[in-house]
Design a protein around this motif. Structure first.
Motif, PDB file in Angstrom:
ATOM      1  N   ASP A   1       4.316  20.084 -12.663  1.00 56.50           N
ATOM      2  CA  ASP A   1       5.489  20.997 -11.740  1.00 56.50           C
ATOM      3  C   ASP A   1       6.448  20.310 -11.021  1.00 56.50           C
ATOM      4  O   ASP A   1       6.710  19.712 -11.036  1.00 56.50           O
ATOM      5  CB  ASP A   1       4.247  21.466 -11.077  1.00 56.50           C
ATOM      6  CG  ASP A   1       3.908  20.140  -9.696  1.00 56.50           C
ATOM      7  OD1 ASP A   1       5.060  19.487  -9.664  1.00 56.50           O
ATOM      8  OD2 ASP A   1       2.819  19.696  -9.811  1.00 56.50           O
TER       9      ASP A   1
ATOM     10  N   TYR B   1     -11.196  13.056  -0.651  1.00 58.81           N
ATOM     11  CA  TYR B   1      -9.482  12.284  -0.431  1.00 58.81           C
ATOM     12  C   TYR B   1      -8.408  13.700  -0.525  1.00 58.81           C
ATOM     13  O   TYR B   1      -8.005  14.474  -1.359  1.00 58.81           O
ATOM     14  CB  TYR B   1      -8.996  11.250  -1.009  1.00 58.81           C
ATOM     15  CG  TYR B   1      -7.464  11.304  -0.832  1.00 58.81           C
ATOM     16  CD1 TYR B   1      -7.908  10.759   0.604  1.00 58.81           C
ATOM     17  CD2 TYR B   1      -6.410  11.495  -1.337  1.00 58.81           C
ATOM     18  CE1 TYR B   1      -6.015  10.289   1.312  1.00 58.81           C
ATOM     19  CE2 TYR B   1      -5.642  10.932  -0.547  1.00 58.81           C
ATOM     20  CZ  TYR B   1      -5.086  10.606   0.561  1.00 58.81           C
ATOM     21  OH  TYR B   1      -3.692  10.424   0.896  1.00 58.81           O
ATOM     22  N   ARG B   2      -7.777  13.771   0.454  1.00 56.98           N
ATOM     23  CA  ARG B   2      -6.707  15.397   0.755  1.00 56.98           C
ATOM     24  C   ARG B   2      -5.287  14.718   0.822  1.00 56.98           C
ATOM     25  O   ARG B   2      -5.196  14.020   1.798  1.00 56.98           O
ATOM     26  CB  ARG B   2      -6.848  16.532   1.785  1.00 56.98           C
ATOM     27  CG  ARG B   2      -8.371  16.761   1.537  1.00 56.98           C
ATOM     28  CD  ARG B   2      -8.086  18.349   1.517  1.00 56.98           C
ATOM     29  NE  ARG B   2      -7.487  19.316   0.640  1.00 56.98           N
ATOM     30  CZ  ARG B   2      -7.046  19.729   0.718  1.00 56.98           C
ATOM     31  NH1 ARG B   2      -6.725  20.704   2.481  1.00 56.98           N
ATOM     32  NH2 ARG B   2      -5.678  20.236   0.566  1.00 56.98           N
ATOM     33  N   ALA B   3      -4.400  14.386  -0.165  1.00 62.51           N
ATOM     34  CA  ALA B   3      -2.813  13.630   0.085  1.00 62.51           C
ATOM     35  C   ALA B   3      -1.961  14.480   0.491  1.00 62.51           C
ATOM     36  O   ALA B   3      -1.655  15.683   0.394  1.00 62.51           O
ATOM     37  CB  ALA B   3      -2.440  13.246  -0.943  1.00 62.51           C
TER      38      ALA B   3
ATOM     39  N   ILE C   1       4.317  13.950  -4.491  1.00 64.64           N
ATOM     40  CA  ILE C   1       3.062  12.367  -3.490  1.00 64.64           C
ATOM     41  C   ILE C   1       3.586  11.425  -3.941  1.00 64.64           C
ATOM     42  O   ILE C   1       4.050  10.987  -4.307  1.00 64.64           O
ATOM     43  CB  ILE C   1       1.856  13.053  -3.988  1.00 64.64           C
ATOM     44  CG1 ILE C   1       0.908  13.845  -4.877  1.00 64.64           C
ATOM     45  CG2 ILE C   1       0.134  11.611  -3.600  1.00 64.64           C
ATOM     46  CD1 ILE C   1       0.169  13.157  -5.643  1.00 64.64           C
TER      47      ILE C   1
ATOM     48  N   ASN D   1      -3.609  22.602  -9.235  1.00 60.67           N
ATOM     49  CA  ASN D   1      -3.109  22.194  -8.155  1.00 60.67           C
ATOM     50  C   ASN D   1      -2.056  22.335  -8.497  1.00 60.67           C
ATOM     51  O   ASN D   1      -1.373  22.351  -7.493  1.00 60.67           O
ATOM     52  CB  ASN D   1      -3.770  20.592  -8.666  1.00 60.67           C
ATOM     53  CG  ASN D   1      -5.344  20.264  -7.960  1.00 60.67           C
ATOM     54  OD1 ASN D   1      -5.322  20.945  -6.827  1.00 60.67           O
ATOM     55  ND2 ASN D   1      -5.766  18.727  -8.188  1.00 60.67           N
TER      56      ASN D   1
ATOM     57  N   GLY E   1     -10.773  18.412  -6.103  1.00 65.07           N
ATOM     58  CA  GLY E   1     -10.857  18.340  -7.692  1.00 65.07           C
ATOM     59  C   GLY E   1     -10.464  17.706  -8.535  1.00 65.07           C
ATOM     60  O   GLY E   1     -11.363  17.589  -9.840  1.00 65.07           O
ATOM     61  N   LEU E   2      -9.567  16.200  -8.211  1.00 65.88           N
ATOM     62  CA  LEU E   2      -9.254  15.574  -9.202  1.00 65.88           C
ATOM     63  C   LEU E   2     -10.214  14.958  -9.210  1.00 65.88           C
ATOM     64  O   LEU E   2     -10.560  13.963 -10.487  1.00 65.88           O
ATOM     65  CB  LEU E   2      -8.508  14.676  -8.288  1.00 65.88           C
ATOM     66  CG  LEU E   2      -6.819  15.547  -8.122  1.00 65.88           C
ATOM     67  CD1 LEU E   2      -5.638  14.935  -7.718  1.00 65.88           C
ATOM     68  CD2 LEU E   2      -6.836  15.938  -9.926  1.00 65.88           C
TER      69      LEU E   2
ATOM     70  N   GLY F   1      -7.951  23.627  -0.222  1.00 65.32           N
ATOM     71  CA  GLY F   1      -8.834  22.270  -0.903  1.00 65.32           C
ATOM     72  C   GLY F   1     -10.070  21.636   0.004  1.00 65.32           C
ATOM     73  O   GLY F   1      -9.963  21.779   0.993  1.00 65.32           O
ATOM     74  N   THR F   2     -10.448  20.863  -1.406  1.00 62.01           N
ATOM     75  CA  THR F   2     -11.940  20.041  -0.368  1.00 62.01           C
ATOM     76  C   THR F   2     -11.259  19.263  -0.755  1.00 62.01           C
ATOM     77  O   THR F   2     -12.404  18.342  -0.481  1.00 62.01           O
ATOM     78  CB  THR F   2     -13.169  20.854  -1.386  1.00 62.01           C
ATOM     79  OG1 THR F   2     -12.218  20.433  -2.885  1.00 62.01           O
ATOM     80  CG2 THR F   2     -13.113  22.810  -1.581  1.00 62.01           C
ATOM     81  N   GLY F   3     -10.045  18.473  -1.684  1.00 61.79           N
ATOM     82  CA  GLY F   3      -9.956  16.895  -2.366  1.00 61.79           C
ATOM     83  C   GLY F   3     -11.934  16.880  -2.848  1.00 61.79           C
ATOM     84  O   GLY F   3     -11.763  14.839  -3.459  1.00 61.79           O
TER      85      GLY F   3
ATOM     86  N   SER G   1       5.363  16.448  -9.684  1.00 64.17           N
ATOM     87  CA  SER G   1       4.076  15.535 -10.539  1.00 64.17           C
ATOM     88  C   SER G   1       3.937  16.173 -11.798  1.00 64.17           C
ATOM     89  O   SER G   1       3.768  17.050 -12.477  1.00 64.17           O
ATOM     90  CB  SER G   1       2.608  15.815  -9.216  1.00 64.17           C
ATOM     91  OG  SER G   1       2.358  15.736  -8.498  1.00 64.17           O
TER      92      SER G   1
ATOM     93  N   LEU H   1      -6.301   9.395  -4.879  1.00 63.60           N
ATOM     94  CA  LEU H   1      -6.013  10.820  -5.144  1.00 63.60           C
ATOM     95  C   LEU H   1      -7.369  11.156  -5.891  1.00 63.60           C
ATOM     96  O   LEU H   1      -8.147  11.906  -5.700  1.00 63.60           O
ATOM     97  CB  LEU H   1      -5.214  10.497  -5.957  1.00 63.60           C
ATOM     98  CG  LEU H   1      -2.985  11.588  -5.136  1.00 63.60           C
ATOM     99  CD1 LEU H   1      -2.544  11.367  -6.582  1.00 63.60           C
ATOM    100  CD2 LEU H   1      -3.807  12.096  -4.935  1.00 63.60           C
TER     101      LEU H   1
ATOM    102  N   LYS I   1      -0.536  25.248  -6.191  1.00 60.94           N
ATOM    103  CA  LYS I   1      -0.990  25.451  -5.410  1.00 60.94           C
ATOM    104  C   LYS I   1      -0.133  24.159  -4.578  1.00 60.94           C
ATOM    105  O   LYS I   1       0.520  24.226  -3.887  1.00 60.94           O
ATOM    106  CB  LYS I   1      -2.220  24.511  -5.529  1.00 60.94           C
ATOM    107  CG  LYS I   1      -3.526  25.816  -4.769  1.00 60.94           C
ATOM    108  CD  LYS I   1      -4.570  25.116  -3.578  1.00 60.94           C
ATOM    109  CE  LYS I   1      -5.006  23.287  -4.625  1.00 60.94           C
ATOM    110  NZ  LYS I   1      -6.476  23.181  -3.909  1.00 60.94           N
ATOM    111  N   TYR I   2       0.443  23.317  -5.151  1.00 62.57           N
ATOM    112  CA  TYR I   2       0.870  22.753  -4.551  1.00 62.57           C
ATOM    113  C   TYR I   2       2.419  22.201  -5.487  1.00 62.57           C
ATOM    114  O   TYR I   2       3.438  21.280  -5.588  1.00 62.57           O
ATOM    115  CB  TYR I   2       0.270  20.552  -4.743  1.00 62.57           C
ATOM    116  CG  TYR I   2      -0.765  20.534  -4.070  1.00 62.57           C
ATOM    117  CD1 TYR I   2      -0.772  20.216  -2.302  1.00 62.57           C
ATOM    118  CD2 TYR I   2      -2.066  20.417  -5.081  1.00 62.57           C
ATOM    119  CE1 TYR I   2      -2.354  20.457  -2.212  1.00 62.57           C
ATOM    120  CE2 TYR I   2      -3.066  20.348  -4.408  1.00 62.57           C
ATOM    121  CZ  TYR I   2      -3.015  19.911  -3.138  1.00 62.57           C
ATOM    122  OH  TYR I   2      -3.953  20.516  -2.364  1.00 62.57           O
TER     123      TYR I   2
END
Ligand code: ADP
Length: 422
Positions: free
Chosen positions: A350, A368-370, A355, A322, A384-385, A380-382, A409, A363, A325-326
């Motif tokens: 990072d 859920y994808r913020a 967010i 993450n 992971g977290l 993403g799939t939402g 974050s 999250l 990616k972010y």
């Protein structure tokens, strides 16, 4: 002694015996009456108890009844957590003499009631000390499995009578069934929710990429039929990317399923140093592609915890992935492992998009994808977290994060430390 005197004595004896009999009869009658009232009261109690499946309602009902009926000043119900080997308070009512427990806190049996100091334990599983003003009724299923305790306390110093103890035991047995039923019900509700999420995922997250794949297949057919190899190569690339995305989505769903059924019986002592290094190794290439600088800060010596290596690596890897990616190209990703008293802290910091507050609240919900400005096109799939949270909590740990839009974050988790490899 003449006959008359003898008769008088005999008469007096008979009258005394009769009075004694009448007295015994009266106390039997009183006892039957008391039992009848008790049965009637329990009947009322049961009727109320079955009115709702809501655990709060059940606990409230049990505690108010047991307090009134046993003239107790304080009542508490705690659930036994088999994994953590602790009692967790579900509800406490009344005025506590010692610790004033709140819902969710860990309940400790008072020192004088812990083995071997326990002075008495009646055959039904009630523990009490010599003062007999503090009763602990164990809640056990038929096969003996402990699921909790019901505690009652009286401040006046007057001992609980044996009938009050018996009554507490009867209530404790009913509470055992209700608590067990509510646990089963919660499990069924969770499974239903899980099933609903899977169904939504199948109907949306899987159908959409499949439709896209099918579209590209048709275009490929067209390109081949019309002898346009360059077009065909482009479509193959799209199909390949789409297939990879579908594959990783399915992998995550399968992992979710596995995590939901994790059990502590398969735990080993695992090295968090190895887990951190290997999780980074898996994602190093992606970090290089983004020109990120990756810093790995590990402690001196060893770092052990108990758990499942594969799943913990997955959790650490997800946070690293993450962060990569972010974070816009050329960012800095710092992976740290720190020791605090009896637990380890793993974290990934990072310098990415961050967010905002409103999105932070959701999250950890699955799917859920913020989407923040800048992250709309990141795949993403939402899941992971949500997965990381489930894995960490299954290991008796806790997840944490802080994030600021535009600055970056920090996501991480705490896990109970284990001293050495066994
Ligand atoms: P996914 O990355 O597959 O969308 P996750 O459950 O891992 O799903 O993350 C949920 C959302 O949280 C992501 O969609 C993203 O918006 C946000 N997020 C997670 N990690 C970070 C991070 N390090 N920086 C910024 N946003 C993040």
């Amino acid at each position: 002694m003449d006959e008359l005197t003898k008769l008088k004595i005999r008469n007096a004896e008979l009258e005394a015996a009769l009075a004694a009999n009448q007295h015994a009869l009266e106390s039997s009658r009183q006892e039957i009456l008391r039992r009848e009232q008790e049965i009637e009261a329990l009947h009322e109690f049961d009727k109320e108890l079955t009115k709702s499946e809501d655990l709060e309602f059940i606990l409230n009902h049990v505690l108010s009844w047991v307090k009134v009926r046993t003239h107790a000043d304080y009542g508490l119900v705690a659930r036994w957590d088999e994994n953590r080997q602790v009692f967790e308070v579900l509800m406490a009512r009344g005025i506590a003499l010692g610790v004033d427990y709140q819902k969710g806190e860990l309940f400790q049996l008072p020192n004088h009631l812990r083995p071997p100091e326990v002075t008495e334990r009646d055959p039904t599983g009630i523990l009490f000390d010599s003062s007999q003003t503090y009763l602990v009724s164990e809640l056990r299923l038929a096969e003996g499995q402990l699921i909790g305790v019901l505690v009652v306390q009286r401040h006046s110093g007057i001992k609980f009578t044996s009938s009050e103890k018996k009554f507490t035991r009867i209530i404790a047995d009913r509470l055992t069934i209700s608590l067990h039923m509510s646990t089963l019900l919660k499990r069924v509700q969770d499974m239903n929710q899980h099933r609903g999420q899977l169904f939504r995922m199948l109907s949306h997250d899987l159908r959409q990429p499949l439709t896209v794949l099918m579209g590209y297949l048709q275009l490929m057919e067209y390109a081949i039929k019309n002898n346009k190899p360059e077009m065909a190569v482009t479509y193959v690339n799209h199909i390949s990317t789409g297939a990879k995305d579908l594959h990783s989505l399915l992998e995550e769903v399968l992992l979710m399923e596995r995590v939901a059924n994790l059990s502590s019986t398969d735990w080993n002592v695992v090295s968090l140093l190895d887990i951190s290094r290997q999780a980074l190794e898996k994602h190093q290439a992606a970090a290089d592609l983004q020109d990120h600088q990756v810093i790995l800060e590990l402690p001196e010596g060893e770092a052990y915890c108990k758990g499942l290596e594969l799943e913990l690596k997955e959790a650490a890897g997800n946070l690293i992935n993450n962060a990569i990616k972010y974070t816009p190209k050329g960012g800095t990703i710092t992976i740290r492992l720190l020791r605090h008293e009896d637990f380890w802290q793993f974290e990934v910091q990072d310098t990415g998009y961050g967010i905002d507050r409103e999105r932070q609240a959701r999250l950890f919900q699955s799917f859920y994808r913020a989407q923040q400005p800048g992250t709309e096109n990141i795949k993403g799939t939402g899941l992971g977290l949500n997965l990381v949270k489930s894995i960490v909590e299954k290991h008796n740990g806790k997840i944490f994060f802080e994030s600021e839009p535009g600055k970056g974050s920090r996501f991480g988790f705490w896990l109970p430390a284990s001293e050495a490899k066994e």
